[in-house]
Design an enzyme around this catalytic site. Structure first.
Site, short mmCIF file in Angstrom:
data_model
loop_
_atom_site.label_atom_id
_atom_site.label_comp_id
_atom_site.label_asym_id
_atom_site.label_seq_id
_atom_site.Cartn_x
_atom_site.Cartn_y
_atom_site.Cartn_z
CD GLU A 75 36.54 42.43 46.62
OE1 GLU A 75 37.27 43.32 46.11
OE2 GLU A 75 35.77 41.72 45.96
CG ASP A 76 35.31 41.77 51.89
OD1 ASP A 76 34.56 42.05 50.94
OD2 ASP A 76 35.85 40.66 52.02
#
Ligand code: MN
Length: 492
Positions: A75-76
């Site tokens: 996600e990051d």
């Protein structure tokens, strides 16, 4: 938090665990999150470490703990699920992917709320470990809520209290549920929280500690004399449950907090019953408060002996007596499952038995006409307290609170519901709209000649499943009636 702390925790639970993979996951995560900071000012990696540590505390299996370290990578960071799969295998990759999907919910307001519940429930149908990672992630986010805006604090606390905590409870992960609830309580009702915390931590603390020590001294002696190895502890602090009881029953703190509670952990089941005998010989039991959940476990698998006695100074004192294994299952629920219930070679398979209520929720989803119906009903059915009702044969069914004999009949079998004409509750003929209570023994009287359910039942039945069955029957018979009136067309 350091990786060493996690490794130590894992070794504590399983001295033979392969810790190299933990070190690899740590290196991978620190490379991926390098330079990233959280709103609190700490490095992002701290969040990954805390999440992983909470999972280790919950005694999750190693794959889950590794996935906890990696849960925010896709996600990051610039690394993908594929990279994780290459380095850590399919199972870890699937777990991380599941968590990533869960957190991709970007709706606002009620939609967000509805969606997050729906996605959680769907994820549960897959691998429950995804939910565990999400819970650990959420618990650490709650612990660091201070850094967010008041707006976000309220939203996250509310969502956690209304969705995450009840699901944690349903999965039997009580410890996690209580921890989440107390943090949410603090943010959502700060005044009430402060008052109760003061009473618990300051006003009552001395009295409580002295009393518990007194009981402990008496018991230590008697159990040692009987040669029973044991460990006596107080219960976890749980301020939110005190608050809720005060609200629900309209009572003051002192009225709620009049029961002292102790837990005794012994080596085996025989010692559980011996300990019970020793307690009952020392203090007079309140007969109606004795529960043998070892002989008859709760449907979610919970096992323990519960008894309340008139202790020293005639004070109500509650005991929970269980083995170490039962205690871990009770505190960590489904999380500890992989450790106890899986054969050594089976650890990677998904063939664990799902609790019955998960199947019920999935049925519910198939039946519901739209998401909103489903969510409203699911909230009603599963987020209320469940009661446990017995058949004359001793089978246990869990139903929502206020369920009626009709709900029970349909829970047993559709035909039993359709042919139900009466009910005997605890040896007494009773009305079909009676609200059932925890522990009731329920015998349904059927008439095999009876065609189907009474539409009036819809006025009082409680579960969506029952409602669905009754309507289903009505629709079917309407169709059959209709058919009789359609003239047969002559053949050409
Ligand atoms: Mn996270």
């Amino acid at each position: 938090m350091t990786i060493e702390q996690i490794i130590n925790k894992v070794k504590e639970n399983d001295p033979k665990a392969d810790i190299d993979i933990l070190k690899l996951a740590y290196d991978f995560a620190s490379k991926a999150h390098k330079g990233q900071l959280r709103k609190t000012g700490e490095s992002y990696l701290q969040h990954s470490l805390h999440t992983s540590f909470i999972l280790a505390q919950m005694k999750s299996d190693l794959n889950t703990i590794v996935a906890g370290l990696l849960h925010d990578v896709p996600e990051d960071t610039e690394y993908t699920i594929k990279d994780i799969e290459k380095n850590f295998g399919t199972l870890v990759a699937e777990l991380v992917e599941g968590v990533t999907k869960l957190s991709k919910i970007k709706y606002r307001g009620i939609e967000r709320y509805v969606e997050s519940l729906r996605k959680m429930i769907l994820a549960m149908a897959g691998d429950l470990r995804v939910i565990l990672i999400k819970f650990a992630d959420r618990l650490h986010n709650l612990r660091t809520l201070e850094a967010l805006s008041p707006d976000k604090q309220q939203r996250i606390a509310k969502e956690s209290l209304e969705i995450y905590a009840p699901i944690a409870g349903l999965l039997g992960i009580w410890r996690l549920r209580w921890q989440m609830e107390d943090i949410c309580f603090k943010y959502l009702y700060p005044e009430d929280y402060k008052k109760i915390e003061y009473k618990y931590e300051v006003e009552k603390k001395v009295e409580r500690t002295q009393y518990i020590n007194k009981v402990r001294n008496v018991l230590d002696k008697k159990l040692n004399e009987a040669g029973i190895k044991h460990e006596i502890t107080g219960r976890f602090k749980h301020l939110y449950s005190i608050y809720k009881k005060m609200q629900d029953k309209g009572k003051r703190f002192d009225e709620i907090f009049d029961v002292f509670a102790l837990r005794i952990i012994v080596n085996d089941i025989a010692d559980c019953y011996k300990t019970l005998g020793i307690i009952h010989a020392a203090w007079r039991p309140k007969s109606e408060r004795f529960k043998d959940y070892i002989a008859i476990p709760k449907p979610n698998g919970y096992r323990s002996l519960h008894t309340t006695v008139f202790g020293p100074n005639n004070k109500s004192t509650e005991f929970q007596i269980r083995t170490k294994e039962m205690n871990e299952e009770a505190l960590y629920g489904i999380a500890a499952y992989w450790r106890y219930k899986m054969e050594p070679g089976e650890k990677n398979k998904k063939n664990y038995k799902q609790p019955r209520w998960i199947k019920e929720i999935l049925d519910l989803q198939r039946q519901a006409e739209n998401t909103y119906d489903f969510i409203n009903q699911a909230k009603f059915d599963i987020f209320r307290d469940r009661i446990f009702v017995f058949t004359p044969k001793g089978d246990v069914y869990d139903l929502p609170e206020d369920a009626t004999p009709i709900d029970f009949a349909y829970a047993v079998h559709t035909d039993i519901g359709n042919q139900c004409i009466g009910v005997i509750i605890n040896d007494k003929m009773s009305a079909l709209d009676t609200k059932l209570n925890n522990g009731d023994l329920v015998e349904i009287i059927i008439d095999k000649k009876r065609k189907g359910p009474n539409n009036d039942w819809l006025k009082f039945v409680k579960t969506q499943k029952t409602r669905g069955k009754i309507k289903q029957y009505a629709n079917k018979s309407r169709l059959e009636n209709l058919k009789r009136f359609i003239p047969k067309l002559p053949h050409k």
